[in-house]
Motif scaffolding. Structure first.
Motif, PDB file in Angstrom:
ATOM      1  N   SER A 115       0.830  -1.209   0.000  1.00 22.18           N
ATOM      2  CA  SER A 115       0.000   0.000   0.000  1.00 22.18           C
ATOM      3  C   SER A 115       0.865   1.260   0.000  1.00 22.18           C
ATOM      4  O   SER A 115       0.574   2.228  -0.720  1.00 22.18           O
ATOM      5  CB  SER A 115      -0.915   0.016   1.230  1.00 22.18           C
ATOM      6  OG  SER A 115      -1.841  -1.053   1.185  1.00 22.18           O
ATOM      7  N   ARG A 118       2.666   1.786  -3.399  1.00 21.13           N
ATOM      8  CA  ARG A 118       1.704   2.287  -4.387  1.00 21.13           C
ATOM      9  C   ARG A 118       1.357   3.746  -4.123  1.00 21.13           C
ATOM     10  O   ARG A 118       1.242   4.533  -5.066  1.00 21.13           O
ATOM     11  CB  ARG A 118       0.446   1.415  -4.368  1.00 21.13           C
ATOM     12  CG  ARG A 118       0.655   0.036  -4.975  1.00 21.13           C
ATOM     13  CD  ARG A 118      -0.572  -0.835  -4.818  1.00 21.13           C
ATOM     14  NE  ARG A 118      -0.399  -2.118  -5.488  1.00 21.13           N
ATOM     15  CZ  ARG A 118      -1.189  -3.171  -5.302  1.00 21.13           C
ATOM     16  NH1 ARG A 118      -2.204  -3.081  -4.459  1.00 21.13           N
ATOM     17  NH2 ARG A 118      -0.970  -4.298  -5.945  1.00 21.13           N
ATOM     18  N   LYS A 119       1.193   4.099  -2.854  1.00 20.10           N
ATOM     19  CA  LYS A 119       0.873   5.480  -2.500  1.00 20.10           C
ATOM     20  C   LYS A 119       1.958   6.427  -3.004  1.00 20.10           C
ATOM     21  O   LYS A 119       1.662   7.528  -3.502  1.00 20.10           O
ATOM     22  CB  LYS A 119       0.740   5.601  -0.982  1.00 20.10           C
ATOM     23  CG  LYS A 119       0.481   7.011  -0.474  1.00 20.10           C
ATOM     24  CD  LYS A 119      -0.885   7.509  -0.885  1.00 20.10           C
ATOM     25  CE  LYS A 119      -1.183   8.869  -0.288  1.00 20.10           C
ATOM     26  NZ  LYS A 119      -2.521   9.372  -0.694  1.00 20.10           N
ATOM     27  N   LYS A 121       3.930   5.828  -5.498  1.00 19.49           N
ATOM     28  CA  LYS A 121       4.176   5.554  -6.919  1.00 19.49           C
ATOM     29  C   LYS A 121       5.588   5.000  -7.158  1.00 19.49           C
ATOM     30  O   LYS A 121       6.270   5.353  -8.120  1.00 19.49           O
ATOM     31  CB  LYS A 121       3.942   6.807  -7.764  1.00 19.49           C
ATOM     32  CG  LYS A 121       2.501   7.295  -7.734  1.00 19.49           C
ATOM     33  CD  LYS A 121       2.306   8.534  -8.569  1.00 19.49           C
ATOM     34  CE  LYS A 121       0.830   8.897  -8.733  1.00 19.49           C
ATOM     35  NZ  LYS A 121       0.112   9.050  -7.466  1.00 19.49           N
ATOM     36  N   ARG A 123       7.304   2.155  -8.395  1.00 22.93           N
ATOM     37  CA  ARG A 123       7.151   0.940  -9.198  1.00 22.93           C
ATOM     38  C   ARG A 123       8.494   0.233  -9.418  1.00 22.93           C
ATOM     39  O   ARG A 123       8.548  -0.989  -9.552  1.00 22.93           O
ATOM     40  CB  ARG A 123       6.528   1.292 -10.558  1.00 22.93           C
ATOM     41  CG  ARG A 123       5.136   1.865 -10.462  1.00 22.93           C
ATOM     42  CD  ARG A 123       4.134   0.844  -9.968  1.00 22.93           C
ATOM     43  NE  ARG A 123       4.019  -0.282 -10.849  1.00 22.93           N
ATOM     44  CZ  ARG A 123       3.186  -0.345 -11.896  1.00 22.93           C
ATOM     45  NH1 ARG A 123       2.421   0.681 -12.179  1.00 22.93           N
ATOM     46  NH2 ARG A 123       3.125  -1.421 -12.644  1.00 22.93           N
ATOM     47  N   HIS A 146       2.910  -8.125  -7.097  1.00 25.07           N
ATOM     48  CA  HIS A 146       2.113  -6.925  -6.830  1.00 25.07           C
ATOM     49  C   HIS A 146       2.580  -5.733  -7.673  1.00 25.07           C
ATOM     50  O   HIS A 146       2.367  -4.577  -7.296  1.00 25.07           O
ATOM     51  CB  HIS A 146       2.164  -6.599  -5.337  1.00 25.07           C
ATOM     52  CG  HIS A 146       1.497  -7.629  -4.481  1.00 25.07           C
ATOM     53  ND1 HIS A 146       0.134  -7.683  -4.319  1.00 25.07           N
ATOM     54  CD2 HIS A 146       2.000  -8.675  -3.774  1.00 25.07           C
ATOM     55  CE1 HIS A 146      -0.179  -8.710  -3.532  1.00 25.07           C
ATOM     56  NE2 HIS A 146       0.930  -9.325  -3.196  1.00 25.07           N
ATOM     57  N   ASP A 147       3.220  -6.057  -8.802  1.00 25.82           N
ATOM     58  CA  ASP A 147       3.611  -5.045  -9.808  1.00 25.82           C
ATOM     59  C   ASP A 147       4.666  -4.064  -9.313  1.00 25.82           C
ATOM     60  O   ASP A 147       4.695  -2.906  -9.734  1.00 25.82           O
ATOM     61  CB  ASP A 147       2.382  -4.280 -10.320  1.00 25.82           C
ATOM     62  CG  ASP A 147       1.383  -5.197 -11.015  1.00 25.82           C
ATOM     63  OD1 ASP A 147       1.825  -6.073 -11.767  1.00 25.82           O
ATOM     64  OD2 ASP A 147       0.170  -5.024 -10.783  1.00 25.82           O
ATOM     65  N   ILE A 148       5.529  -4.533  -8.420  1.00 20.62           N
ATOM     66  CA  ILE A 148       6.663  -3.732  -7.966  1.00 20.62           C
ATOM     67  C   ILE A 148       7.932  -4.398  -8.495  1.00 20.62           C
ATOM     68  O   ILE A 148       8.213  -5.561  -8.179  1.00 20.62           O
ATOM     69  CB  ILE A 148       6.734  -3.647  -6.424  1.00 20.62           C
ATOM     70  CG1 ILE A 148       5.404  -3.164  -5.834  1.00 20.62           C
ATOM     71  CG2 ILE A 148       7.895  -2.753  -5.995  1.00 20.62           C
ATOM     72  CD1 ILE A 148       5.000  -1.775  -6.215  1.00 20.62           C
TER      73      ILE A 148
END
Length: 244
Positions: A115, A118-119, A121, A123, A146-148
């Motif tokens: 979380s 993502r907050k 940004k 990546r 989780h797209d990181i």
């Protein structure tokens, strides 16, 4: 002391973790508008290995049951590897297991990390850990799910958890800044993994040096918990994440 605004955090930590208590209580103490108290239950862990993490997880229900006795406002499972080593959504299983017992909002570190990244940004990140290669690989895979994307991982190869807790903020800062010198690829920020690494004293210092966000397991966990409690603490000193 005004007990009208008293919130209780129930926190499950590995038995050998010596950092969460230190960092959380220091940051949360002496707040004028709200009293937030931390109450801990320990689950047995000596070495940060898959075998020991597997044994540790079996004590989760017992720890949650103990904390339910204080009627907490939130329960936190403060362990990073302990919430992703089995599968990519292990944190959901832990959340459900703990909520079933405590009937209160739950924060699990690995979920809080996602979380927070993502907050901000973030990546493409640099991952810093105290772990052995086996767990570093699992964490890279967990983050990728989780797209990181992990541009580079730097592990300290420490097995014994009490030794992780002994790593001073100065030593950790030097390890990170020295490691960054070899990075050629661009990245969005740094994630420092492990709730037993002392990071609160160096997060802002690192951000000032690199001009990018720095998130740690403990900063992400505390940020998520305060969000769920709808609490804002100004000038907390834990970097960009708390200023968004």
């Amino acid at each position: 002391m005004n007990f009208k605004n008293w919130l209780k955090m129930g926190i499950i930590i590995p038995s050998s973790n010596t950092t969460v208590e230190l960092e959380f209580t220091k940051v949360l103490s002496n707040k004028e508008d709200v009293l937030i108290s931390c109450h801990f239950s320990r689950i047995k862990l000596d070495n940060v290995t898959v075998d020991d993490l597997t044994k540790m997880e079996k004590e989760t229900e017992r720890a949650a049951s103990e904390l339910s006795s204080i009627i907490p406002d939130i329960v936190i499972y403060a362990c990073t590897t302990g919430s992703f080593f089995k599968n990519y959504i292990q944190y959901k299983e832990l959340e459900e297991k703990i909520y079933k017992i405590t009937k209160t909002p739950v924060v699990v570190t690995s979920s809080a990390v996602i979380s927070a990244l993502r907050k901000m940004k973030m990546r493409d990140i640099v991952l810093v850990t105290p772990y052995i290669d086996e767990l570093n690989k699992k964490e890279v895979e967990f983050l990728a799910f989780h797209d990181i994307n992990v541009v580079k991982v730097y592990g300290m190869n420490i097995i014994k958890n009490t030794e992780i807790g002994k790593v001073s903020p100065d030593v950790l800062y030097e390890f990170i800044t020295s490691s960054l010198k070899e990075i050629k690829a661009d990245f969005d920020g740094i994630f420092i993994s492990c709730t037993n690494l002392r990071t609160f004293d160096i997060i802002s210092k690192l951000e000032e040096k690199i001009g990018k966000p720095v998130i740690s397991s403990n900063s992400a966990t505390l940020w998520e918990a305060l969000n769920k409690l709808d609490i804002r603490i100004p000038n907390i000193g834990l970097g960009m994440l708390f200023n968004t």
